[in-house]
Design a protein around this motif. Structure first.
Motif, PDB file in Angstrom:
ATOM      1  N   VAL A   1       0.763  -1.202   0.053  1.00  0.00           N
ATOM      2  CA  VAL A   1      -0.023   0.067  -0.001  1.00  0.00           C
ATOM      3  C   VAL A   1       0.832   1.119   0.021  1.00  0.00           C
ATOM      4  CG1 VAL A   1      -1.578   1.398   1.302  1.00  0.00           C
ATOM      5  CG2 VAL A   1      -1.788  -1.156   1.196  1.00  0.00           C
ATOM      6  N   VAL A   2       0.772   1.927  -1.119  1.00  0.00           N
ATOM      7  CA  VAL A   2       1.742   3.142  -1.194  1.00  0.00           C
ATOM      8  C   VAL A   2       1.169   4.344  -1.209  1.00  0.00           C
ATOM      9  CG1 VAL A   2       3.237   1.946  -3.102  1.00  0.00           C
ATOM     10  CG2 VAL A   2       1.343   3.426  -3.609  1.00  0.00           C
ATOM     11  N   TYR A   3      -0.147   4.347  -0.897  1.00  0.00           N
ATOM     12  CA  TYR A   3      -0.992   5.491  -0.627  1.00  0.00           C
ATOM     13  C   TYR A   3      -2.568   5.195   0.079  1.00  0.00           C
ATOM     14  CZ  TYR A   3      -3.786  10.135  -0.450  1.00  0.00           C
ATOM     15  OH  TYR A   3      -4.463  11.160  -0.118  1.00  0.00           O
ATOM     16  N   TRP A   4      -2.677   5.737   1.330  1.00  0.00           N
ATOM     17  CA  TRP A   4      -3.987   5.395   1.914  1.00  0.00           C
ATOM     18  C   TRP A   4      -4.331   6.758   2.849  1.00  0.00           C
ATOM     19  CZ3 TRP A   4      -5.343   1.931   6.848  1.00  0.00           C
ATOM     20  CH2 TRP A   4      -6.656   1.814   6.851  1.00  0.00           C
ATOM     21  N   GLY A   5      -5.367   7.658   2.200  1.00  0.00           N
ATOM     22  CA  GLY A   5      -5.547   8.931   3.018  1.00  0.00           C
ATOM     23  C   GLY A   5      -6.758   9.580   2.014  1.00  0.00           C
ATOM     24  N   PRO A   6      -6.838  10.911   2.029  1.00  0.00           N
ATOM     25  CA  PRO A   6      -7.797  11.705   1.457  1.00  0.00           C
ATOM     26  C   PRO A   6      -7.864  11.450  -0.037  1.00  0.00           C
ATOM     27  CG  PRO A   6      -6.533  13.013   3.097  1.00  0.00           C
ATOM     28  CD  PRO A   6      -6.069  11.502   2.952  1.00  0.00           C
ATOM     29  N   ARG A   7      -9.122  11.242  -0.692  1.00  0.00           N
ATOM     30  CA  ARG A   7      -9.364  11.052  -1.911  1.00  0.00           C
ATOM     31  C   ARG A   7      -8.544  11.776  -2.548  1.00  0.00           C
ATOM     32  NH1 ARG A   7     -10.872   9.729  -6.904  1.00  0.00           N
ATOM     33  NH2 ARG A   7     -13.139   8.995  -7.335  1.00  0.00           N
ATOM     34  N   LEU A   8      -7.839  11.001  -3.767  1.00  0.00           N
ATOM     35  CA  LEU A   8      -7.023  11.649  -4.705  1.00  0.00           C
ATOM     36  C   LEU A   8      -7.681  12.170  -6.081  1.00  0.00           C
ATOM     37  CD1 LEU A   8      -3.811   9.411  -4.378  1.00  0.00           C
ATOM     38  CD2 LEU A   8      -4.021  11.597  -3.298  1.00  0.00           C
ATOM     39  N   SER A   9      -6.968  12.669  -6.949  1.00  0.00           N
ATOM     40  CA  SER A   9      -7.526  13.200  -8.058  1.00  0.00           C
ATOM     41  C   SER A   9      -7.554  11.935  -9.013  1.00  0.00           C
ATOM     42  CB  SER A   9      -6.966  14.215  -9.067  1.00  0.00           C
ATOM     43  OG  SER A   9      -7.126  14.192 -10.240  1.00  0.00           O
ATOM     44  N   ASP A  10      -8.650  11.711  -9.826  1.00  0.00           N
ATOM     45  CA  ASP A  10      -8.745  10.686 -10.852  1.00  0.00           C
ATOM     46  C   ASP A  10      -7.657  10.547 -11.942  1.00  0.00           C
ATOM     47  OD1 ASP A  10     -11.010   9.930  -9.989  1.00  0.00           O
ATOM     48  OD2 ASP A  10     -12.233  10.628 -11.026  1.00  0.00           O
ATOM     49  N   ASP A  11      -6.788  11.707 -11.922  1.00  0.00           N
ATOM     50  CA  ASP A  11      -5.928  12.011 -12.938  1.00  0.00           C
ATOM     51  C   ASP A  11      -4.500  11.801 -12.417  1.00  0.00           C
ATOM     52  OD1 ASP A  11      -7.558  13.003 -14.709  1.00  0.00           O
ATOM     53  OD2 ASP A  11      -7.644  15.002 -13.989  1.00  0.00           O
ATOM     54  N   GLU A  12      -4.541  11.422 -11.134  1.00  0.00           N
ATOM     55  CA  GLU A  12      -3.107  10.925 -10.526  1.00  0.00           C
ATOM     56  C   GLU A  12      -2.555   9.807 -11.019  1.00  0.00           C
ATOM     57  OE1 GLU A  12      -0.753  12.569  -8.058  1.00  0.00           O
ATOM     58  OE2 GLU A  12      -2.563  12.499  -7.104  1.00  0.00           O
ATOM     59  N   ASN A  13      -1.183   9.823 -11.478  1.00  0.00           N
ATOM     60  CA  ASN A  13      -0.316   9.043 -12.256  1.00  0.00           C
ATOM     61  C   ASN A  13       0.021   8.001 -11.236  1.00  0.00           C
ATOM     62  OD1 ASN A  13       2.011   7.395 -13.170  1.00  0.00           O
ATOM     63  ND2 ASN A  13       1.719   8.890 -14.790  1.00  0.00           N
ATOM     64  N   LEU A  14      -0.630   6.651 -11.084  1.00  0.00           N
ATOM     65  CA  LEU A  14      -0.171   5.659 -10.153  1.00  0.00           C
ATOM     66  C   LEU A  14       1.331   5.435 -10.039  1.00  0.00           C
ATOM     67  CD1 LEU A  14      -3.493   3.723  -9.829  1.00  0.00           C
ATOM     68  CD2 LEU A  14      -2.819   5.949  -8.819  1.00  0.00           C
ATOM     69  N   THR A  15       1.720   5.214 -11.224  1.00  0.00           N
ATOM     70  CA  THR A  15       3.283   4.600 -11.581  1.00  0.00           C
ATOM     71  C   THR A  15       4.161   5.645 -10.876  1.00  0.00           C
ATOM     72  OG1 THR A  15       2.614   3.551 -13.619  1.00  0.00           O
ATOM     73  CG2 THR A  15       4.886   3.945 -13.120  1.00  0.00           C
ATOM     74  N   THR A  16       3.949   7.009 -10.814  1.00  0.00           N
ATOM     75  CA  THR A  16       4.728   7.713 -10.321  1.00  0.00           C
ATOM     76  C   THR A  16       4.534   7.726  -8.619  1.00  0.00           C
ATOM     77  OG1 THR A  16       4.503   9.473 -12.230  1.00  0.00           O
ATOM     78  CG2 THR A  16       4.963  10.246  -9.885  1.00  0.00           C
ATOM     79  N   LEU A  17       3.265   7.313  -8.330  1.00  0.00           N
ATOM     80  CA  LEU A  17       3.138   7.367  -6.669  1.00  0.00           C
ATOM     81  C   LEU A  17       3.981   6.198  -6.259  1.00  0.00           C
ATOM     82  CD1 LEU A  17      -0.561   8.009  -6.177  1.00  0.00           C
ATOM     83  CD2 LEU A  17       1.133   9.646  -6.313  1.00  0.00           C
ATOM     84  N   VAL A  18       3.886   5.113  -6.939  1.00  0.00           N
ATOM     85  CA  VAL A  18       4.676   3.921  -6.648  1.00  0.00           C
ATOM     86  C   VAL A  18       6.222   4.176  -6.594  1.00  0.00           C
ATOM     87  CG1 VAL A  18       5.233   1.604  -7.242  1.00  0.00           C
ATOM     88  CG2 VAL A  18       2.892   2.068  -7.694  1.00  0.00           C
ATOM     89  N   ARG A  19       6.625   4.782  -7.575  1.00  0.00           N
ATOM     90  CA  ARG A  19       8.107   5.294  -7.746  1.00  0.00           C
ATOM     91  C   ARG A  19       8.557   6.192  -6.596  1.00  0.00           C
ATOM     92  NH1 ARG A  19      10.345   6.091 -13.518  1.00  0.00           N
ATOM     93  NH2 ARG A  19      12.194   5.958 -12.170  1.00  0.00           N
TER      94      ARG A  19
ATOM     95  N   GLY B   1       7.181   7.201  -3.786  1.00  0.00           N
ATOM     96  CA  GLY B   1       7.280   6.386  -2.220  1.00  0.00           C
ATOM     97  C   GLY B   1       8.227   5.901  -1.824  1.00  0.00           C
ATOM     98  N   LYS B   2       9.300   5.512  -2.655  1.00  0.00           N
ATOM     99  CA  LYS B   2      10.542   4.774  -2.313  1.00  0.00           C
ATOM    100  C   LYS B   2      11.193   5.638  -1.491  1.00  0.00           C
ATOM    101  CE  LYS B   2       9.546   0.735  -4.374  1.00  0.00           C
ATOM    102  NZ  LYS B   2       9.438  -0.332  -3.575  1.00  0.00           N
ATOM    103  N   ILE B   3      11.835   5.218  -0.292  1.00  0.00           N
ATOM    104  CA  ILE B   3      12.778   6.091   0.442  1.00  0.00           C
ATOM    105  C   ILE B   3      14.216   5.700   0.218  1.00  0.00           C
ATOM    106  CG2 ILE B   3      11.033   5.954   2.458  1.00  0.00           C
ATOM    107  CD1 ILE B   3      12.577   3.914   4.066  1.00  0.00           C
ATOM    108  N   ASP B   4      14.946   6.736   0.435  1.00  0.00           N
ATOM    109  CA  ASP B   4      16.483   6.625   0.213  1.00  0.00           C
ATOM    110  C   ASP B   4      17.077   5.687   1.024  1.00  0.00           C
ATOM    111  OD1 ASP B   4      18.693   7.505  -0.980  1.00  0.00           O
ATOM    112  OD2 ASP B   4      18.922   9.669  -0.122  1.00  0.00           O
ATOM    113  N   VAL B   5      18.305   5.447   0.754  1.00  0.00           N
ATOM    114  CA  VAL B   5      19.148   4.412   1.489  1.00  0.00           C
ATOM    115  C   VAL B   5      20.503   5.382   1.696  1.00  0.00           C
ATOM    116  CG1 VAL B   5      18.374   2.385   0.658  1.00  0.00           C
ATOM    117  CG2 VAL B   5      20.322   3.511  -0.533  1.00  0.00           C
ATOM    118  N   THR B   6      21.172   4.868   3.136  1.00  0.00           N
ATOM    119  CA  THR B   6      22.079   5.613   3.099  1.00  0.00           C
ATOM    120  C   THR B   6      23.300   4.408   3.972  1.00  0.00           C
ATOM    121  OG1 THR B   6      23.139   7.429   4.575  1.00  0.00           O
ATOM    122  CG2 THR B   6      21.287   6.278   5.580  1.00  0.00           C
ATOM    123  N   GLY B   7      24.508   4.796   4.677  1.00  0.00           N
ATOM    124  CA  GLY B   7      25.216   3.929   5.225  1.00  0.00           C
ATOM    125  C   GLY B   7      24.528   3.009   6.001  1.00  0.00           C
TER     126      GLY B   7
END
Length: 694
Positions: free
Chosen positions: A26-44, A46-52
């Motif tokens: 589940v990459v998003y769960w909250g207030p209603r999003l626009s029907d035009d939202e690009n879901l592929t963009t949301l999946v990418r 939401g990825k968090i960074d990595v560090t040492g």
């Protein structure tokens, strides 16, 4: 390859995504999003960074986190083969079944011969997201843990709220701060339990009863559950619910979680509460006669206990009818040689000593008064001192030297012979008597938790319901020990607590309404001196607390004075006059500025009227009552406000606030932003305020 799916209603959006055919998260769960939202963009995105000190990529916090993906937290599944060796699944996408408001995701692990199926269904009316998980295997496996589809915990949250309790003290709210690691709660009593109601609230920062973002969860299973709220080292959070671990004692090729009910609210705890209340009432409980108003109950237990005498019971029925009761429930003590709680459980035959002509003379008297008749059973239990135990000691579960509970053992509900015997005895009673109600009790925990026991109890309840579809059933388990959406899919009412102490009930009912609507919560006017707390409370207070929910009486009406009789009759008449709209009302918690006051607003679904119950539990820290702000009103609409029990103001209330003397007309904006100024009152009293939109 990036995959994505979304579920929407008017309030919220749920977006699931996956990379390279792995399990979705589940990459998003909250207030209603626009029907035009690009879901592929949301999946990418939401990825968090990595560090040492981290892996080169963060493992997915998927709907069933996998240890084989280097997931650092609690996995969503723990299984073993028949030798006890662990099986470590690695699922890949197979297919998705999509329909309006629903999504079913299928995954396979070819190497281990496993299939995982995740179900999601978003109800557009109640805003409830109903999820469950299924595991299928080519060869039988041992299941230690299977979570319903795992959901993320919000980042802008400082605490979680779960629910604990005890006998005569159910639905206590606990607040625990989020921190690195696991908040794990597990109920291994074999029933839902007073101790750990399977519910959870996760408020975002600044949320309260009436405002802010809150996430709510309930696991609809009656056999004990496990909840995990975990914050991973990288800061992500997960919420898991499932059956209590290791309660599947046999190997199987198929396992299924119970439904996990999950809801997002943008109007505080009340938004979750309204969704839970409406979903349970309208989508889960199956009413024998939906048009029938909830009848006022009279229960015989605290008047006579085991001392059954036909003449006395007929007199009690007459008095209860005069007070306004519409259903008479004969409690424990009518069967076998049941003179105390040490004998005769499972001997479900009418006691000829107490009822030489059977139950029909009492039932006929009750029916002649215009009341229907209900009866008490405790089908899943057995006393060692009983005819059935002497004939079938092998029908009881657990060791011979086990610790008894209320002098009883538990029948093996997984055994079809046991279920057949119980159905035969219950059927005989129901077929030969005019009975429309069963109080179904469960007065001890299991000697060991076993999912098969719960499934067996469900099967018996289902069979009784099918054979007697007009009979309503109340779930009681030493009071509130078996309350959940699983049992309520088979019953119609719950006995919230064995405590009829109105002061204790005030807070219990308030908290329970986060999940339960008015129509399923039994609430009775108890004796002048409460039998479980020893506290003596005024009848005005006892009656109004009972009138907040499904009203009834459970005391000896012979103890009532003329004034008490008048008060109880008036409150009962008020409840019966208002129940038509209150049965479908939303119970809204109010943010009381006075910690001594427990207040709620029951709002008609068409918003045309409401009633406020403001109960004072103890002495206030300040002299004068602080204004009580209401909620969910139309700011520009005019409302007529009436304090209907102003006559109960004590002598120490010496001033003349407007509500104490007459009705008033004010706007919803005033009521929500300033609030009601109520008269002064003693502790252990209740103000009842009616509001009508003009």
């Amino acid at each position: 390859m990036t995959q994505s799916w979304r579920l929407d209603d008017a309030r919220q959006t749920i977006v699931l995504g996956a990379q390279e055919g792995r399990l979705a998260e589940v990459v998003y769960w909250g207030p209603r999003l626009s029907d035009d939202e690009n879901l592929t963009t949301l999946v990418r995105a939401g990825k968090i960074d990595v560090t040492g000190g981290m892996l080169d990529e963060n493992p997915d916090l998927s709907i069933c986190p996998e240890a084989t993906r280097s997931f650092p937290g609690q996995p969503g599944m723990v299984i073993h083969d028949t030798t006890g060796a662990p099986i470590l699944p690695r699922f890949q996408f197979a297919k998705a079944d999509e329909a309006e408001g629903s999504l079913v995701l299928h995954y396979t692990d070819v190497a281990n011969g496993l299939r995982y199926i995740a179900h999601f269904a978003l109800d557009p009316q109640t805003h409830m997201n109903v999820t469950k998980a299924v595991l299928e295997a080519d060869a039988a496996v041992h299941l230690h843990w299977l979570a319903a589809p795992v959901l993320p915990g919000p980042q802008l949250s400082d605490e979680i709220i779960d629910f604990s309790g005890r006998w005569c003290g159910e639905f206590q709210m606990n607040r625990t701060a989020w921190s690195a690691g696991i908040r794990s709660r597990e109920n291994r009593t074999g029933r839902t339990g007073h101790e750990h109601f399977p519910g959870l609230l996760v408020p975002c920062r600044g949320a309260g009863n009436t405002h802010g973002h809150v996430y709510g969860f309930h696991y609809g299973w009656s056999g004990g559950h496990k909840m995990i709220a975990e914050e991973l080292p990288d800061g992500r959070r997960q919420i898991q619910f499932g059956h209590a671990s290791q309660i599947e004692h046999a190997t199987h090729k198929r396992f299924e979680t119970s439904p996990l009910y999950a809801v997002f609210s943008d109007s505080g705890i009340n938004g979750c509460a309204v969704s839970f209340q409406r979903h349970l009432r309208d989508k889960i409980v199956s009413w024998p006669d939906p048009a029938r108003p909830r009848p006022v109950h009279y229960n015989s237990w605290e008047a006579v206990y085991f001392d059954h005498d036909l003449t006395v019971l007929q007199d009690l029925a007459t008095r209860a009818s005069d007070l306004g009761a519409e259903r008479f429930v004969l409690d424990d003590g009518w069967f076998g040689n049941r003179d105390n709680d040490e004998q005769s459980l499972a001997d479900w035959v009418v006691d000829p000593r107490k009822y030489p002509q059977g139950l029909n003379p009492l039932i006929a008297h009750v029916n002649d008064l215009g009341m229907s008749f209900g009866i008490w059973f405790e089908p899943e239990m057995i006393n060692p001192d009983s005819e059935i135990y002497r004939a079938h000691p092998d029908w009881a579960t657990g060791a011979d030297d086990q610790i008894l509970g209320r002098q009883q053992k538990v029948l093996d509900m997984a055994n079809p012979e046991v279920r057949d015997y119980l159905f035969e005895r219950i059927s005989d009673v129901l077929q030969n008597h005019a009975i429309d109600y069963i109080k179904w009790d469960h007065n001890r925990v299991l000697p060991l938790p076993d999912a098969a026991q719960t499934r067996g109890s469900y099967a018996l309840l289902d069979k009784v319901r099918m054979a007697f579809p007009k009979v309503e059933i109340e779930s009681c388990a030493s009071g509130g020990g078996r309350i959940d959406f699983g049992i309520l899919s088979r019953t119609h009412r719950v006995w919230l607590s064995d405590s009829n102490d109105a002061l204790e009930r005030l807070q219990m009912q308030h908290n329970a309404a986060i999940f339960l609507p008015m129509v399923v919560i039994g609430s009775h006017v108890g004796p002048r001196q409460c039998h479980t707390s020893g506290r003596t409370l005024d009848l005005h207070f006892r009656a109004w607390v009972a009138a907040q929910r499904h009203m009834g009486f459970e005391m000896d009406p012979r103890e009532l004075s003329k004034e008490e009789t008048r008060v109880l009759t008036e409150v009962t008449t008020w409840w019966k006059h208002n129940r038509a709209w209150m049965e479908r009302a939303d119970i809204l918690r109010l943010d009381s500025p006075d910690p001594a006051v427990v207040a709620e607003q029951q709002q008609a679904q068409d918003d045309s009227q409401f009633v406020v119950f403001a109960g004072k539990a103890r002495t206030s820290p300040q002299i004068s009552p602080r204004p009580l702000q209401l909620t969910r009103l139309q700011p520009d609409a005019m409302y007529r406000i009436n304090l209907i029990n102003r006559i109960a103001a004590p002598n120490l209330s010496r001033g003349n606030p407007l509500l104490k003397t007459k009705e008033m007309d004010v706007t919803g904006g005033y009521l929500m932003n300033h609030g009601l100024t109520l008269p002064w009152s003693f502790p252990e009293t209740m103000w009842v305020i009616e509001g009508t939109r003009l």
